[in-house]
Design an enzyme around this catalytic site. Sequence first.
Site: not given
Length: 203
Positions: A96, A57
């Site tokens: 993230k 990701s």
Amino acid sequence: MKDSSYKNNSETIKDKKQDKPLYQELLSTFVYIIIITGVFLLIRLYIVAPVSVEGSSMEPTLQDGDHLLLNKIGDIDRFDVIVFPAPEENGKQFIKRVIGLPGDEITFQDQTLFINGETIEEDYIDLSNVSDADLQSLNSDFSLDSLEDVEQVPEDSYFVLGDNRVNSKDSRSFGFIDKDNVTGKTSLRIWPLDRIGFIDSPE
């Protein structure tokens, strides 16, 4: 006679100091080990700790299997890469990039990110090999209003996205991240050897 007696007494005292009982030596060593271990645990718990990347990701910035050094102190800035407990997934951590700080207005339109009305050049993203169809379906337009029914990032919250926008579960799906839930931020990769160094972030 005085000199000889003084010398003998000195040697006796010295010998007594050297003849320290074994249990005292072992006790001292054990105490040292406890202190060193305690310091190490405190550093890992409150200051820095190693973390590893799982999944894709955050590609191309971070690769599956990368090992990073997590900084648990200091303020969080826009574009910092942070680690936090995965929402609705007990025992798992997400990594993230912070896109929105409290008070920010976030909009994504025509594959372009806007923060507070300003166009943001996201040099850390590479979607050159992604088809137009996937971009439209997996990296579609959004605003905070369309996602969360608010105009700005709430106080003490962050809006986060993965760098691999077409393969990332992030604030587009689970919403904002509470400031108190952030484990720490990372900017240093320590493994693999050929990729050791700081993680580049835009100014």
